[in-house]
Motif scaffolding. Structure first.
Motif, PDB file in Angstrom:
ATOM      1  N   PHE A 112       0.808  -1.313   0.020  1.00  0.00           N
ATOM      2  CA  PHE A 112      -0.048   0.031  -0.126  1.00  0.00           C
ATOM      3  C   PHE A 112       0.975   1.276   0.135  1.00  0.00           C
ATOM      4  O   PHE A 112       2.217   1.219   0.184  1.00  0.00           O
ATOM      5  CB  PHE A 112      -0.986  -0.014   1.165  1.00  0.00           C
ATOM      6  N   ALA A 113       0.302   2.334  -0.300  1.00  0.00           N
ATOM      7  CA  ALA A 113       1.214   3.638  -0.291  1.00  0.00           C
ATOM      8  C   ALA A 113       0.045   4.868   0.485  1.00  0.00           C
ATOM      9  O   ALA A 113      -1.010   4.679   0.222  1.00  0.00           O
ATOM     10  CB  ALA A 113       1.238   3.936  -1.973  1.00  0.00           C
ATOM     11  N   VAL A 114       0.781   5.944   0.653  1.00  0.00           N
ATOM     12  CA  VAL A 114      -0.310   6.792   1.095  1.00  0.00           C
ATOM     13  C   VAL A 114       0.104   8.060   0.262  1.00  0.00           C
ATOM     14  O   VAL A 114       1.362   8.386  -0.168  1.00  0.00           O
ATOM     15  CB  VAL A 114       0.455   7.382   2.681  1.00  0.00           C
ATOM     16  N   ILE A 115      -0.926   8.846   0.077  1.00  0.00           N
ATOM     17  CA  ILE A 115      -1.022   9.726  -0.965  1.00  0.00           C
ATOM     18  C   ILE A 115      -1.538  11.217  -0.193  1.00  0.00           C
ATOM     19  O   ILE A 115      -2.227  11.202   0.566  1.00  0.00           O
ATOM     20  CB  ILE A 115      -1.941   9.672  -2.154  1.00  0.00           C
ATOM     21  N   ALA A 116      -0.835  12.055  -0.436  1.00  0.00           N
ATOM     22  CA  ALA A 116      -1.030  13.417   0.240  1.00  0.00           C
ATOM     23  C   ALA A 116      -0.765  14.561  -0.614  1.00  0.00           C
ATOM     24  O   ALA A 116      -0.230  14.449  -1.637  1.00  0.00           O
ATOM     25  CB  ALA A 116       0.082  13.516   1.567  1.00  0.00           C
ATOM     26  N   GLU A 135       3.542   9.696  -1.724  1.00  0.00           N
ATOM     27  CA  GLU A 135       3.431  10.072  -2.876  1.00  0.00           C
ATOM     28  C   GLU A 135       2.923  11.754  -2.383  1.00  0.00           C
ATOM     29  O   GLU A 135       1.842  11.558  -1.933  1.00  0.00           O
ATOM     30  CB  GLU A 135       2.557   9.517  -3.860  1.00  0.00           C
ATOM     31  N   LEU A 136       3.574  12.686  -2.829  1.00  0.00           N
ATOM     32  CA  LEU A 136       2.647  14.073  -2.564  1.00  0.00           C
ATOM     33  C   LEU A 136       2.471  14.517  -4.051  1.00  0.00           C
ATOM     34  O   LEU A 136       3.478  14.623  -4.830  1.00  0.00           O
ATOM     35  CB  LEU A 136       4.073  14.937  -2.052  1.00  0.00           C
ATOM     36  N   LEU A 137       1.229  15.102  -3.872  1.00  0.00           N
ATOM     37  CA  LEU A 137       0.798  15.702  -5.375  1.00  0.00           C
ATOM     38  C   LEU A 137       1.329  17.227  -5.505  1.00  0.00           C
ATOM     39  O   LEU A 137       1.389  17.477  -6.498  1.00  0.00           O
ATOM     40  CB  LEU A 137      -0.898  15.557  -5.121  1.00  0.00           C
ATOM     41  N   ASP A 138       1.475  17.719  -4.661  1.00  0.00           N
ATOM     42  CA  ASP A 138       2.235  19.059  -4.563  1.00  0.00           C
ATOM     43  C   ASP A 138       3.287  19.534  -3.515  1.00  0.00           C
ATOM     44  O   ASP A 138       3.049  20.086  -2.736  1.00  0.00           O
ATOM     45  CB  ASP A 138       0.848  20.063  -4.434  1.00  0.00           C
ATOM     46  N   PRO A 139       4.361  18.766  -3.875  1.00  0.00           N
ATOM     47  CA  PRO A 139       5.739  18.688  -2.989  1.00  0.00           C
ATOM     48  C   PRO A 139       5.955  20.417  -2.646  1.00  0.00           C
ATOM     49  O   PRO A 139       6.446  20.781  -1.492  1.00  0.00           O
ATOM     50  CB  PRO A 139       6.551  18.014  -3.457  1.00  0.00           C
ATOM     51  N   GLU A 140       6.026  21.031  -3.811  1.00  0.00           N
ATOM     52  CA  GLU A 140       6.499  22.311  -3.853  1.00  0.00           C
ATOM     53  C   GLU A 140       5.892  23.290  -2.568  1.00  0.00           C
ATOM     54  O   GLU A 140       6.363  24.019  -1.767  1.00  0.00           O
ATOM     55  CB  GLU A 140       6.740  23.063  -4.936  1.00  0.00           C
ATOM     56  N   GLU A 141       4.645  23.047  -2.669  1.00  0.00           N
ATOM     57  CA  GLU A 141       3.815  24.120  -1.696  1.00  0.00           C
ATOM     58  C   GLU A 141       4.078  23.639  -0.424  1.00  0.00           C
ATOM     59  O   GLU A 141       4.325  24.396   0.640  1.00  0.00           O
ATOM     60  CB  GLU A 141       2.353  23.640  -2.030  1.00  0.00           C
ATOM     61  N   GLY A 142       4.330  22.375  -0.058  1.00  0.00           N
ATOM     62  CA  GLY A 142       4.778  21.704   1.389  1.00  0.00           C
ATOM     63  C   GLY A 142       5.837  22.523   1.776  1.00  0.00           C
ATOM     64  O   GLY A 142       6.257  22.677   2.924  1.00  0.00           O
TER      65      GLY A 142
END
Length: 365
Positions: A112-116, A135-142
């Protein structure tokens, strides 16, 4: 301090005697002790409160696909929303309806994986027996959010410590001139030894506050299990302490020199205002341009802003390994030049009473 106390002292002994006098006078000041205690207590409360507030804010909303439901079956503190597939889970994450999604992932060793979106909720990871693929959908914002927090931290600490102790040195110099105590001091101690002692004493106090704040941040982040943020801040905090040390010596020398050009407390602002602006500029620049590589790059090489700019770039991972070394070399060279210029102004202005001494006269001697 009397002349008999200092008769026969070597230059180093005279410097340390003045430094001890500066440290002792501050530690005996109730206002200084109380303000320092409030600062340290406030920092500790803020770090711990932030960590526990994040942990106890309620259940973390999480979307779970059917092929991953068994992985969160025994988890506590989660608000689970069942979804049909990965696409629906990603839509809920993007819309902000959930903080993260747990989905089946055959390519992951755990299945399994975690998506944020920008960052993974710590509460969710703590509930999982093993660390999953993230997996980060928008890592730059974080990264930007964490960068803004770091910018405020570095900027506030630099502004507070440099302005407080710089102002203390200036007031001490003018007070000694106004009461003519300085005439007794320099009858036993060379003028440059007096300046060095003032700078060293206040540098010790300033660095003690910086190290205490760093220790509080480490303890607070550790107690609240914010280990990821702690690991990311460890190196930049260490570099910040090194840069601040030389940067403060630079500023302290100039504050003492600027104050020696006047003889009344009410005139201090006329000569120290430019230095105050130099302290405030890095604070505002790093907050408004914390995500601007060009501005941060320039700041990291300008001596007056390097103590804030370079640690920020190290935190964001945008600086090469050799850049802090080059920046530090520039800062040290500037620090030496400031000490030499400041000592000349201080020596030529200290015994001139009455009106303000012009800069050209102070430099000419």
């Amino acid at each position: 301090m009397s002349t008999t106390d200092t008769r026969g002292l070597t230059s180093l002994q005279g410097i340390w005697l003045v430094a001890e006098r500066e440290i002792g006078s501050k530690l005996r000041s109730k206002a200084f002790v109380i303000s320092t205690a409030i600062l340290l207590l406030g920092a500790l409360v803020l770090v711990i409160w932030g960590g526990f507030a994040a942990a106890n804010a309620g259940g973390t909303p999480v979307a779970v696909t059917p092929d991953a439901s068994q992985y969160v079956a025994d988890a506590q503190g989660l608000e689970v929303t069942d979804v049909a597939d990965r696409a629906e889970a990603e839509e809920l994450v993007k819309s902000g309806d959930v903080d993260a999604a747990v989905v089946g992932d055959p390519s992951s060793p755990l299945g399994f994986a975690v998506i944020a979106d920008t960052s993974v909720p710590t509460q969710l990871l703590l509930q999982l027996a093993q660390t999953p693929t993230v997996e980060l959908l928008d890592p730059e914002e974080g990264n930007a959010a964490l960068g803004y927090i770091a910018a405020i931290g570095f900027g506030v600490v630099f502004l507070f410590a440099a302005s407080m102790f710089g102002g203390t040195i200036a007031q001490s110099v003018v007070e000694e001139k106004q009461t003519r105590v300085v005439e007794l001091l320099i009858s036993a101690i060379p003028v440059r030894s007096l300046l060095a002692g003032k700078v060293i004493g206040n540098t010790i106090l300033a660095m003690a506050q910086i190290l205490l704040l760093a220790a509080i941040a480490i303890v607070g982040l550790t107690v609240t299990d914010q280990t990821a943020l702690l690991q990311g801040l460890g190196g930049p905090i260490a570099w910040f302490a090194v840069f601040f040390f030389f940067g403060f010596i630079l500023l302290a020398s100039l504050f003492a020199a600027a104050a020696s050009m006047v003889s009344r407390q009410e005139d201090i602002g006329s000569t120290t205002t430019p230095l105050t602006m130099l302290i405030m500029a890095p604070y505002f620049l790093v907050i408004f341009f914390f995500d601007n590589p060009l501005v941060l790059g320039i700041m990291s090489y300008v001596p007056f802003s390097a103590p804030v700019g370079m640690p920020m770039r190290l935190f964001l991972g945008t600086a090469q390994w050799w850049e802090p070394l080059v920046s530090l070399a520039i800062l040290i060279a500037t620090c030496i030049a400031a000490i030499l210029i400041g000592a000349r102004i201080y020596e030529n202005s200290l015994l001139r009473m009455g009106g303000r001494v012009k800069l050209s006269e102070a430099l000419a001697g």
